[in-house]
Design an enzyme around this catalytic site. Structure first.
Site, mmCIF file in Angstrom:
data_model
loop_
_atom_site.group_PDB
_atom_site.id
_atom_site.type_symbol
_atom_site.label_atom_id
_atom_site.label_comp_id
_atom_site.label_asym_id
_atom_site.label_seq_id
_atom_site.Cartn_x
_atom_site.Cartn_y
_atom_site.Cartn_z
ATOM 1 N N TYR A 72 0.831 -1.211 0.000
ATOM 2 C CA TYR A 72 0.000 0.000 0.000
ATOM 3 C C TYR A 72 0.862 1.258 0.000
ATOM 4 C CZ TYR A 72 -4.335 -2.560 0.266
ATOM 5 O OH TYR A 72 -5.397 -3.379 -0.056
ATOM 6 N N ARG A 75 1.686 1.798 -3.517
ATOM 7 C CA ARG A 75 0.522 2.386 -4.220
ATOM 8 C C ARG A 75 0.317 3.835 -3.814
ATOM 9 N NH1 ARG A 75 -4.294 -1.689 -3.435
ATOM 10 N NH2 ARG A 75 -5.411 -0.066 -4.576
ATOM 11 N N VAL A 108 -9.672 3.873 -4.261
ATOM 12 C CA VAL A 108 -9.257 4.332 -2.930
ATOM 13 C C VAL A 108 -8.343 5.554 -3.043
ATOM 14 C CG1 VAL A 108 -9.522 2.046 -1.900
ATOM 15 C CG2 VAL A 108 -7.311 2.679 -2.888
ATOM 16 N N HIS A 124 -15.062 1.591 -1.180
ATOM 17 C CA HIS A 124 -14.005 0.694 -0.706
ATOM 18 C C HIS A 124 -12.938 1.407 0.112
ATOM 19 C CE1 HIS A 124 -15.268 -2.107 -4.214
ATOM 20 N NE2 HIS A 124 -16.040 -2.241 -3.154
ATOM 21 N N CYS A 135 -7.728 -0.904 17.241
ATOM 22 C CA CYS A 135 -8.707 -0.050 17.956
ATOM 23 C C CYS A 135 -9.371 0.974 17.055
ATOM 24 C CB CYS A 135 -8.010 0.658 19.137
ATOM 25 S SG CYS A 135 -6.902 1.990 18.644
ATOM 26 N N CYS A 163 -2.825 2.096 21.224
ATOM 27 C CA CYS A 163 -2.827 0.715 21.739
ATOM 28 C C CYS A 163 -1.632 -0.089 21.256
ATOM 29 C CB CYS A 163 -4.116 -0.013 21.332
ATOM 30 S SG CYS A 163 -4.120 -0.538 19.601
ATOM 31 N N ASN A 226 -15.570 2.350 -21.487
ATOM 32 C CA ASN A 226 -14.515 1.395 -21.167
ATOM 33 C C ASN A 226 -13.869 0.967 -22.476
ATOM 34 O OD1 ASN A 226 -13.106 -1.006 -20.237
ATOM 35 N ND2 ASN A 226 -14.307 -0.758 -18.369
ATOM 36 N N ALA A 244 -11.404 6.621 -20.640
ATOM 37 C CA ALA A 244 -12.158 7.638 -19.897
ATOM 38 C C ALA A 244 -11.629 9.030 -20.209
ATOM 39 C CB ALA A 244 -12.039 7.344 -18.404
HETATM 40 C C1 BV8 Z 1 -18.069 -8.192 1.192
HETATM 41 C C2 BV8 Z 1 -9.981 -1.760 -1.793
HETATM 42 C C3 BV8 Z 1 -19.333 -9.196 2.879
HETATM 43 C C4 BV8 Z 1 -8.700 -2.486 -1.511
HETATM 44 C C5 BV8 Z 1 -11.283 -3.400 -3.050
HETATM 45 C C6 BV8 Z 1 -15.714 -15.230 -1.291
HETATM 46 C C7 BV8 Z 1 -15.246 -14.888 -0.027
HETATM 47 C C8 BV8 Z 1 -15.394 -13.611 0.511
HETATM 48 C C9 BV8 Z 1 -16.022 -12.640 -0.238
HETATM 49 C C10 BV8 Z 1 -16.475 -12.999 -1.505
HETATM 50 C C11 BV8 Z 1 -16.337 -14.249 -2.042
HETATM 51 N N1 BV8 Z 1 -16.877 -14.265 -3.299
HETATM 52 C C12 BV8 Z 1 -17.349 -13.033 -3.581
HETATM 53 C C13 BV8 Z 1 -17.118 -12.278 -2.486
HETATM 54 C C14 BV8 Z 1 -17.445 -10.913 -2.342
HETATM 55 C C15 BV8 Z 1 -16.158 -10.129 -2.603
HETATM 56 C C16 BV8 Z 1 -15.940 -10.112 -4.098
HETATM 57 O O1 BV8 Z 1 -16.675 -9.434 -4.798
HETATM 58 N N2 BV8 Z 1 -14.938 -10.856 -4.605
HETATM 59 C C17 BV8 Z 1 -14.699 -10.865 -6.036
HETATM 60 C C18 BV8 Z 1 -13.204 -11.025 -6.306
HETATM 61 C C19 BV8 Z 1 -15.520 -11.970 -6.662
HETATM 62 N N3 BV8 Z 1 -16.435 -8.821 -2.086
HETATM 63 C C20 BV8 Z 1 -16.051 -8.514 -0.835
HETATM 64 O O2 BV8 Z 1 -15.383 -9.196 -0.118
HETATM 65 C C21 BV8 Z 1 -16.569 -7.169 -0.358
HETATM 66 N N4 BV8 Z 1 -17.090 -7.335 0.969
HETATM 67 O O3 BV8 Z 1 -18.623 -8.839 0.349
HETATM 68 O O4 BV8 Z 1 -18.351 -8.260 2.520
HETATM 69 C C22 BV8 Z 1 -19.517 -9.035 4.309
HETATM 70 C C23 BV8 Z 1 -20.727 -8.533 4.780
HETATM 71 C C24 BV8 Z 1 -20.914 -8.438 6.131
HETATM 72 C C25 BV8 Z 1 -19.890 -8.795 7.030
HETATM 73 C C26 BV8 Z 1 -18.658 -9.277 6.536
HETATM 74 C C27 BV8 Z 1 -18.464 -9.396 5.169
HETATM 75 C C28 BV8 Z 1 -15.440 -6.152 -0.281
HETATM 76 C C29 BV8 Z 1 -14.901 -5.897 -1.674
HETATM 77 C C30 BV8 Z 1 -13.943 -4.722 -1.630
HETATM 78 C C31 BV8 Z 1 -12.533 -5.178 -1.902
HETATM 79 N N5 BV8 Z 1 -11.656 -4.001 -1.947
HETATM 80 N N6 BV8 Z 1 -10.547 -2.266 -3.039
HETATM 81 C C32 BV8 Z 1 -7.616 -2.094 -2.477
HETATM 82 O O5 BV8 Z 1 -7.842 -1.216 -3.339
HETATM 83 O O6 BV8 Z 1 -6.527 -2.678 -2.350
HETATM 84 S S1 BV8 Z 1 -11.764 -4.012 -4.535
HETATM 85 C C33 BV8 Z 1 -10.777 -3.353 -5.752
HETATM 86 O O7 BV8 Z 1 -10.921 -4.239 -6.845
HETATM 87 C C34 BV8 Z 1 -11.247 -2.036 -6.291
HETATM 88 O O8 BV8 Z 1 -11.703 -1.191 -5.278
HETATM 89 C C35 BV8 Z 1 -12.309 -2.397 -7.280
HETATM 90 O O9 BV8 Z 1 -13.548 -2.513 -6.681
HETATM 91 C C36 BV8 Z 1 -11.874 -3.755 -7.703
HETATM 92 C C37 BV8 Z 1 -11.170 -3.679 -9.041
HETATM 93 O O10 BV8 Z 1 -12.163 -3.506 -9.936
HETATM 94 P P1 BV8 Z 1 -12.082 -2.306 -10.982
HETATM 95 O O11 BV8 Z 1 -12.055 -0.995 -10.307
HETATM 96 O O12 BV8 Z 1 -13.158 -2.574 -11.953
HETATM 97 O O13 BV8 Z 1 -10.668 -2.467 -11.662
HETATM 98 P P2 BV8 Z 1 -10.270 -3.561 -12.730
HETATM 99 O O14 BV8 Z 1 -8.799 -3.509 -12.879
HETATM 100 O O15 BV8 Z 1 -10.939 -4.848 -12.401
HETATM 101 O O16 BV8 Z 1 -10.949 -3.045 -14.071
HETATM 102 C C38 BV8 Z 1 -10.469 -1.847 -14.628
HETATM 103 C C39 BV8 Z 1 -11.337 -1.593 -15.835
HETATM 104 O O17 BV8 Z 1 -10.905 -0.365 -16.403
HETATM 105 C C40 BV8 Z 1 -11.171 -2.659 -16.916
HETATM 106 O O18 BV8 Z 1 -12.439 -2.976 -17.441
HETATM 107 C C41 BV8 Z 1 -10.314 -1.956 -17.969
HETATM 108 O O19 BV8 Z 1 -10.644 -2.366 -19.282
HETATM 109 C C42 BV8 Z 1 -10.729 -0.524 -17.780
HETATM 110 N N7 BV8 Z 1 -9.743 0.466 -18.195
HETATM 111 C C43 BV8 Z 1 -8.393 0.339 -18.308
HETATM 112 N N8 BV8 Z 1 -7.863 1.520 -18.728
HETATM 113 C C44 BV8 Z 1 -8.910 2.391 -18.859
HETATM 114 C C45 BV8 Z 1 -10.097 1.726 -18.526
HETATM 115 N N9 BV8 Z 1 -11.294 2.319 -18.548
HETATM 116 C C46 BV8 Z 1 -11.332 3.608 -18.947
HETATM 117 N N10 BV8 Z 1 -10.247 4.327 -19.286
HETATM 118 C C47 BV8 Z 1 -9.017 3.747 -19.261
HETATM 119 N N11 BV8 Z 1 -7.932 4.463 -19.607
HETATM 120 ZN ZN ZN Z 2 -4.891 1.202 18.312
#
Ligand code: BV8
Ligand code: ZN
Length: 264
Positions: A72, A75, A108, A124, A135, A163, A226, A244
């Protein structure tokens, strides 16, 4: 990159000009032209080199805090050296041309804010708002831009002053719930809009990926911007295949006449 001016269907321009409430939903693609790596892009994507579930989870942080904190910090250095690109600027400008605009991001980084967007819904979490893993006490980074560590370098996280627990990134990891108030705001913005614009997301992370469907099911028109096909292709009323940074400024200019610098 050659500046192409995409041609927009009249139906899209009319929808944008007559919309009561526009909701913009962004993913990593909106920050790509700022030099911030996306997740899934084959070569530049963060996850091409790291397995996200190996890093973006509380278990990974507990198992190896220095590896995750180092990732991180790498990043954060990239984001702090990045500048908002014309896509961020066009989204901030769009808010001046429509009666109501909601902006939901999965990102983020703070590039939407730095481009002038207000009350951004961060589903997110936010890289720049770290807190204690134990904490939850908020923590503040030292002033200044950190040296960009080489990828994969381990950096021990700071200790919480309250903590002594490890400080963690202020993001939502896989398996963690989304902030309830942010999720409620996002659901309201999807349910209440008449035009939903999804930009730069592969729509594969849940529950965020449900939002376009929620908008469409209550009657909103959906525009996707996209350069690649995504899971949303079938849902979108208009699919603008392009980056974009090229499409969004051209769209705001075509619809409202406002001109934009073509370079970030
Ligand atoms: C939840 C922060 C429930 C961190 C992120 C099994 C076990 C556990 C959970 C799950 C499971 N199966 C499914 C789940 C749910 C899980 C999930 O969805 N998993 C996926 C992998 C299937 N989700 C979760 O766990 C969520 N929480 O469900 O909690 C719960 C409820 C109650 C109590 C307890 C638990 C939490 C999900 C959040 C994860 N954190 N980010 C960090 O950044 O490090 S996710 C992170 O990845 C991003 O924030 C974003 O959301 C995602 C990436 O996706 P995109 O942004 O779309 O990026 P990507 O690279 O994929 O795509 C880019 C696009 O841009 C492409 O299409 C590309 O073509 C295009 N592009 C490229 N260049 C350009 C362009 N477009 C325009 N212009 C350009 N120039
Ligand atoms: Zn603390």
């Amino acid at each position: 990159m050659d500046d192409i001016t995409p041609a927009f269907p009249d139906s899209l321009l009319t929808a944008l000009r007559t919309a009561r409430h526009v909701t913009v939903f962004t993913g990593a693609g909106v920050s790509a032209e700022s030099g911030v790596p996306t997740f899934r892009d084959a070569h530049t994507g963060l996850w091409a080199r790291f397995d996200a579930t190996a890093l973006a989870t509380p278990e990974a942080f507990e198992a190896d805090p220095a590896l995750v904190w180092g990732w991180y910090e790498w990043r954060r250095a990239r984001v702090m050296r990045a500048a908002p690109n014309p896509a961020h600027v066009a989204i901030a400008a769009l808010a001046r041309h429509v009666p109501a605009l909601s902006l939901i991001t999965q990102n983020v980084d703070d590039l939407h804010e730095r481009a002038g967007s207000a009350s951004v819904i961060h589903l997110h979490g936010r890289l720049m708002q770290p807190r204690c893993f134990r904490c939850d006490t908020p923590w503040r980074y030292p002033v200044g831009i950190p040296e960009e560590p080489e990828e994969g370098r381990r950096i021990a996280p700071p200790d919480c002053p309250r903590c002594a627990g490890p400080i963690r990134p202020g993001v939502v990891w896989f398996g963690e719930p989304l902030p309830p108030e942010e999720w409620q705001r996002a659901v309201g913005a999807a349910a209440g809009c008449d035009l939903f614009i999804t930009v730069g997301t592969s729509a594969m992370v849940y529950p965020a990926a449900l939002l376009p469907e929620m908008a469409a099911s209550q009657g909103a028109k959906v525009l996707q911007v996209n350069p690649q096909p995504t899971a949303l292709d079938a849902l979108a009323d208009w699919n603008m295949l392009g980056t974009a940074g090229q499409v969004l400024p051209a769209l705001v200019t075509a619809a409202f006449g406002e001109a934009f610098p073509t370079r970030a």
